[in-house]
Design an enzyme around this catalytic site. Sequence first.
Site, PDB file in Angstrom:
ATOM      1  N   SER A 202       0.821  -1.214   0.000  1.00 37.94           N
ATOM      2  CA  SER A 202       0.000   0.000   0.000  1.00 37.94           C
ATOM      3  C   SER A 202       0.853   1.261   0.000  1.00 37.94           C
ATOM      4  O   SER A 202       0.495   2.257  -0.624  1.00 37.94           O
ATOM      5  CB  SER A 202      -0.907   0.016   1.236  1.00 37.94           C
ATOM      6  OG  SER A 202      -1.718  -1.135   1.254  1.00 37.94           O
TER       7      SER A 202
ATOM      8  N   GLU B 174       4.542   0.213  14.642  1.00 32.91           N
ATOM      9  CA  GLU B 174       5.084   1.455  14.072  1.00 32.91           C
ATOM     10  C   GLU B 174       6.087   2.141  14.990  1.00 32.91           C
ATOM     11  O   GLU B 174       7.063   2.724  14.528  1.00 32.91           O
ATOM     12  CB  GLU B 174       3.935   2.421  13.727  1.00 32.91           C
ATOM     13  CG  GLU B 174       3.020   1.933  12.605  1.00 32.91           C
ATOM     14  CD  GLU B 174       1.970   0.919  13.069  1.00 32.91           C
ATOM     15  OE1 GLU B 174       1.894   0.653  14.295  1.00 32.91           O
ATOM     16  OE2 GLU B 174       1.241   0.380  12.224  1.00 32.91           O
TER      17      GLU B 174
ATOM     18  N   HIS C  16      -1.631   7.565   2.225  1.00 32.58           N
ATOM     19  CA  HIS C  16      -3.053   7.521   2.579  1.00 32.58           C
ATOM     20  C   HIS C  16      -3.439   8.700   3.472  1.00 32.58           C
ATOM     21  O   HIS C  16      -4.144   8.561   4.466  1.00 32.58           O
ATOM     22  CB  HIS C  16      -3.403   6.190   3.241  1.00 32.58           C
ATOM     23  CG  HIS C  16      -3.248   5.022   2.315  1.00 32.58           C
ATOM     24  ND1 HIS C  16      -2.020   4.632   1.815  1.00 32.58           N
ATOM     25  CD2 HIS C  16      -4.164   4.182   1.775  1.00 32.58           C
ATOM     26  CE1 HIS C  16      -2.188   3.592   1.014  1.00 32.58           C
ATOM     27  NE2 HIS C  16      -3.473   3.305   0.954  1.00 32.58           N
TER      28      HIS C  16
ATOM     29  N   ASP D 269     -12.141   3.072   3.175  1.00 34.23           N
ATOM     30  CA  ASP D 269     -11.656   2.553   4.461  1.00 34.23           C
ATOM     31  C   ASP D 269     -12.135   3.373   5.657  1.00 34.23           C
ATOM     32  O   ASP D 269     -12.170   2.880   6.780  1.00 34.23           O
ATOM     33  CB  ASP D 269     -10.124   2.491   4.469  1.00 34.23           C
ATOM     34  CG  ASP D 269      -9.608   1.187   3.885  1.00 34.23           C
ATOM     35  OD1 ASP D 269     -10.419   0.258   3.715  1.00 34.23           O
ATOM     36  OD2 ASP D 269      -8.399   1.100   3.596  1.00 34.23           O
TER      37      ASP D 269
END
Lengths: 278, 319
Positions: free
Chosen positions: B43, B64, B115, B123
Amino acid sequence: MLVASMERTKDPAALASICKQIRRHIITMTGAAKSGHPGGSLSAVEIVTTLYWDVMRHDPARPDWPDRDRFILSKGHAAPVLYAALAECGYTPKEALNTLRKLGSIYQGHPDKRFIPVLEASTGSLGEGLSAGIGMALAARLDKRDYRTYVLLGDGEIQEGQIWEAAMFASYQKIDNICAIVDYNKIQLDGFVKEILDLEPLADKWRAFGWHVIELDGHDIPALQKAFAEAAATKGKPAVIIAHTVKGKGVSFMENNPKYHGVAPTPEEVELALKELA
Amino acid sequence: MLIAAKYEKKLGPATREAFGRALAELGRENPDIVVGDADLTKSTMTTYFAKEFPERLFECGIAEANMVAIGAGLALAGKIPFVSSFSAFVMTKGFEQLRVLVAYPNVNLKVVGTHSGISIGEDGPSQMSVEEIALACALPNFVVISPADEAATKWAVRWAAEHYGPVFIRTGRPKAPIVYNSDASFEIGKAVELVPGTDVTIVATGLMVAEALLAAGQLEGEGISARVLDIHTIKPLDEEALERAARETGALVVVEEHLVDSGLGVRVAQALAKRCPAPVEFIGLEGYAESGSPDELLDKYGLRAPNIVDAVRRVLARK
C-alpha cells in the site's frame, strides 16, 4: 583538561575500585544538583563499569571510530552513572560533573546528544532504546562490521509495550550482535515493581520472545564478564542479561529504598555516603 | 513548466506510487538507503524497493513505534532510512519516538506517510490522516513536504535523501491530477506560483493544488484574477511569497485536505499576522469524515473547485 586515554582492565578487584569511584561521582553529582536519580544509577554501576573498562571495544581518543561498540542507556534517568563513566574514560570533562542538571551544562538531566555528541542516542523517554539499538545492529550487519550494541534497560521500563515489539523483532531477525541488560533493581518511581506491574516470570517472557537469557547478580563483576562473553558467543539469537541488582547499591541508607529513585541526597547524606564509599 | 489558468484535470499516478518508484530509483544509486515498513509495503509502495533490495527493506510487522525507533538507530549508525506507513499510523503511533529519538537530536530519518486526507475513500476515518500536518510541523528540525503530484513527489523524495535531517513527506492514495511536467524543478521552502493573479490568492497544498487551478480557471471566466500558490513545503513556510500575495492581491483563500484548525491555514495566518495582515478564508475539514468513494467524499466535505470559488467570493467581500 580532557585526557582521552584510560586504563582498561580485566581484573575484578581493579574494576571494583573503579566502581567505587563511579559511585562517589554519582553521589556528589546528584548531591550538587539537588535532584536526579541516584538509586537507579547506583544499581547499574558494575554493569556500566564492566562494559566500559573491560568488555566494550571503544577508544576515547577516537569517539567516531566506525567499529566501536555502541552503548545506549535506554533508562536515561540513570544518566549520572553514564556521565561518571564517560568522564572517567576521558570522553567528557570530569571537573564539570558537578554541573549536572544546571543551566548550560553538558550533563543534562537525561542523556542529550546535542550536548554530548559521543552519546549514541538521546534517551529519557522509556521504552525506545532497544529499538534504536536494533537499528544500529542492523546497520552493522548491512555494513559487515563486527561491532556490538549494548542496551541497558530499566525494570520498570520494560513495562512499555515497545520493548516487546523490539524483542519480537530482534529474535525473528536473528540479530545476535545486540545484548540487552535489564537492571532488575525491583523498584520504580511509585514503589516496588511487583506491587505496581509485576514483570514475573521475567526470564520466561524473554525466552518466549526468542532471546538467550542469562540471569545473574548484577553486582558480581566476574559473573558479568562471563555473561557478556556468553552473550557474544550466542549465535542466531539476541541475548539478554537479567541482572538482579539492589537499588541504591553501595550506600546503606539508599539500598532498597524507593525514596532514592528520584530524590538526591542532602549535603549530610552526601557526607555519610562518601564515608561509606571511602 | 507552469500550467496556464485554463487547467485541464488529467490524472497521473498516485503520489504514494511516485514515492515507491522514486525510492527504488534512489536505492539503485545509493547503498545507504534503507527502508522500514509496517506490514503495508503493497500500500505504501515500498514494495518496489523491497523487490529490488530485500536485504535493505526491514519489514517490522504491525509495530510502528518500533519501526520509527529502529529507523532512528539505522540513521545514527550512518544509514539513510525511510520509514513508511499510512500517515494515520506512523505519525501518531511513532510520534513520541520521532520527538525524542529523531527531532530533538536532529537525526537523519525520513518519514513518508501515505493515505493522507479523506481521499483514501472507503476505508473510512480510522485510516484517514487529517491531523499529521499539525503533528509533523510541531516537531522542531523537521522539514514537512506535501507534494501535489508525481513530479513533485519524486523531487521531494530525492531532496529528502540528500538533505541531512528529519523530513516528513505527505502522500495520498488516489491517482493524483498532473500539475507539473515530469522535469519540473522545485526549491525547498519556496512556493510555486502556478498562476499569476492580482485580485486574490489561492494557497493550496497536495491534492488541493489541482482544485485550486480549476477554481482559478473558473474565476478567470468571471473576470476575477486569482493567483495560485502551491505550498509544497509546509515547513519551512514560504512567508515571503505569502507576504507578497497579501500585498499584491489583498485577500487569500487557503485550501487543504486536513483539519482546518491545525494545518496549513493556521500557519499561513500566523505568517500573515507577522508580516502583512489580510483577510483569509480557510477551507479544510471541520472534523472526521466517513466511508465513501474519494470523489463523493471530496464533494461532500467541500474540498472542490466550486467550494474554493465560493470562498473567493466571501473573501473578496471582506477586502
